[in-house]
Scaffold this motif. Structure first.
Motif, PDB file in Angstrom:
ATOM      1  N   THR A  41     -22.559   3.780  37.902  1.00 44.66           N
ATOM      2  CA  THR A  41     -21.790   4.536  37.119  1.00 44.66           C
ATOM      3  C   THR A  41     -21.595   5.900  37.310  1.00 44.66           C
ATOM      4  N   GLN A  42     -22.590   6.372  38.102  1.00 38.16           N
ATOM      5  CA  GLN A  42     -22.520   8.063  38.284  1.00 38.16           C
ATOM      6  C   GLN A  42     -21.544   8.315  39.645  1.00 38.16           C
ATOM      7  N   GLY A  43     -21.392   7.213  40.467  1.00 34.01           N
ATOM      8  CA  GLY A  43     -20.446   7.459  41.535  1.00 34.01           C
ATOM      9  C   GLY A  43     -18.822   7.037  41.358  1.00 34.01           C
ATOM     10  N   THR A  44     -18.679   6.364  40.423  1.00 33.74           N
ATOM     11  CA  THR A  44     -17.302   5.820  40.095  1.00 33.74           C
ATOM     12  C   THR A  44     -16.776   6.244  38.712  1.00 33.74           C
ATOM     13  N   VAL A  45     -15.469   6.266  38.644  1.00 36.20           N
ATOM     14  CA  VAL A  45     -14.671   6.827  37.326  1.00 36.20           C
ATOM     15  C   VAL A  45     -14.575   5.674  36.557  1.00 36.20           C
ATOM     16  N   VAL A  46     -14.921   5.771  35.254  1.00 34.10           N
ATOM     17  CA  VAL A  46     -14.791   4.528  34.422  1.00 34.10           C
ATOM     18  C   VAL A  46     -13.631   4.865  33.739  1.00 34.10           C
ATOM     19  N   GLU A  82     -35.550  -1.411  35.944  1.00 31.99           N
ATOM     20  CA  GLU A  82     -34.734  -1.325  37.165  1.00 31.99           C
ATOM     21  C   GLU A  82     -33.215  -1.519  37.065  1.00 31.99           C
ATOM     22  N   ALA A  83     -32.867  -2.540  36.108  1.00 30.12           N
ATOM     23  CA  ALA A  83     -31.499  -2.859  35.999  1.00 30.12           C
ATOM     24  C   ALA A  83     -30.507  -1.507  35.330  1.00 30.12           C
ATOM     25  N   ARG A  84     -31.508  -1.069  34.269  1.00 33.07           N
ATOM     26  CA  ARG A  84     -30.824   0.269  33.697  1.00 33.07           C
ATOM     27  C   ARG A  84     -30.844   1.297  34.623  1.00 33.07           C
ATOM     28  N   ARG A  85     -31.743   1.496  35.812  1.00 34.74           N
ATOM     29  CA  ARG A  85     -31.553   2.430  36.791  1.00 34.74           C
ATOM     30  C   ARG A  85     -30.502   2.288  37.618  1.00 34.74           C
ATOM     31  N   LYS A  86     -30.325   0.950  38.193  1.00 34.30           N
ATOM     32  CA  LYS A  86     -29.196   0.466  38.860  1.00 34.30           C
ATOM     33  C   LYS A  86     -27.709   0.785  38.478  1.00 34.30           C
ATOM     34  N   ALA A  87     -27.608   0.465  36.901  1.00 33.57           N
ATOM     35  CA  ALA A  87     -26.491   0.625  36.305  1.00 33.57           C
ATOM     36  C   ALA A  87     -26.072   2.057  36.053  1.00 33.57           C
TER      37      ALA A  87
END
Length: 159
Positions: free
Chosen positions: A127-132, A118-123
Motif C-alpha cells: 500500500t505504500q507504493g500505490t495510491v488508495v 509476514e502478511a501484514r508486512r507485505k500488505a
C-alpha cells in the motif's frame, strides 16, 4: 607487526553470547522439564488405561525369542531370549505425545503468528507504493469533471 589474536576465553564468551546459543539452552531446559510432564502423563494416564486391558505397565509386555523364557525373582531373564517390545512401545508413545504437544502448542501457533506478521508486512509494503482511492474521492473527481465540462460548455453558447 604481529596481530593480536582473541584469546580462547574471549572466543568462548562471544560464542555463548550469540542469541541462538542462549535460545538453544533455554529450549533444552524447557524440553527436559516437559519430558518429565509427558512421562507422568504416560505413567499416570496411559499405563492405567493399558492396565485395564492387560497388565499394569507397558514394560511388562514381552515375547520370547528362544524358549523357554524363565525369569529370576528380580525380573531378569534366567533362560531364553526375551524381547521387551512393551518398553519400546512405551517410549514410542512418549515420543509421539511429546512431538504432538510441541507441534500443536508451540510450532503451529508460532508459524501462524509469523504468517500473519509476514502478511501484514507485505500488505503494508504493497500500500505504500500505490495510491488508495476511496469511493468518495472517485465521486468527487466525477463531480469536478462534470462541473469543468459545464463550465467550458457554457462559454460556447449553449445555455
Amino acid at each position: 607487526m604481529s596481530e593480536k589474536k582473541p584469546s580462547v576465553l574471549q572466543g568462548f564468551k562471544a560464542f555463548l553470547m550469540r542469541g541462538n546459543v542462549v535460545d538453544l539452552a533455554v529450549a533444552v531446559v524447557i524440553g527436559a522439564a516437559f519430558t518429565s510432564i509427558v512421562n507422568s502423563v504416560v505413567k499416570g494416564v496411559i499405563n492405567p488405561v493399558v492396565g485395564a486391558l492387560g497388565t499394569k505397565s507397558l514394560d511388562s509386555y514381552s515375547s520370547c525369542l528362544k524358549d523357554p523364557c524363565t525369569l529370576n525373582a528380580d525380573g531378569t531373564v534366567r533362560t531364553g531370549i526375551q524381547i521387551m517390545w512393551g518398553s519400546v512401545l512405551g517410549s514410542t508413545l512418549n515420543f509421539v505425545i511429546t512431538a504432538a504437544v510441541v507441534y500443536f502448542l508451540m510450532v503451529l501457533p508460532m508459524s501462524r503468528y509469523l504468517a500473519r506478521v509476514e502478511a501484514r508486512r507485505k500488505a503494508k509494503e504493497g500500500t505504500q507504493g500505490t495510491v488508495v482511492v476511496t469511493e468518495l474521492e472517485v465521486l468527487e473527481q466525477i463531480r469536478d469533471e462534470l462541473i469543468a465540462q459545464r463550465g467550458t460548455g457554457s462559454g460556447s453558447g449553449r445555455g
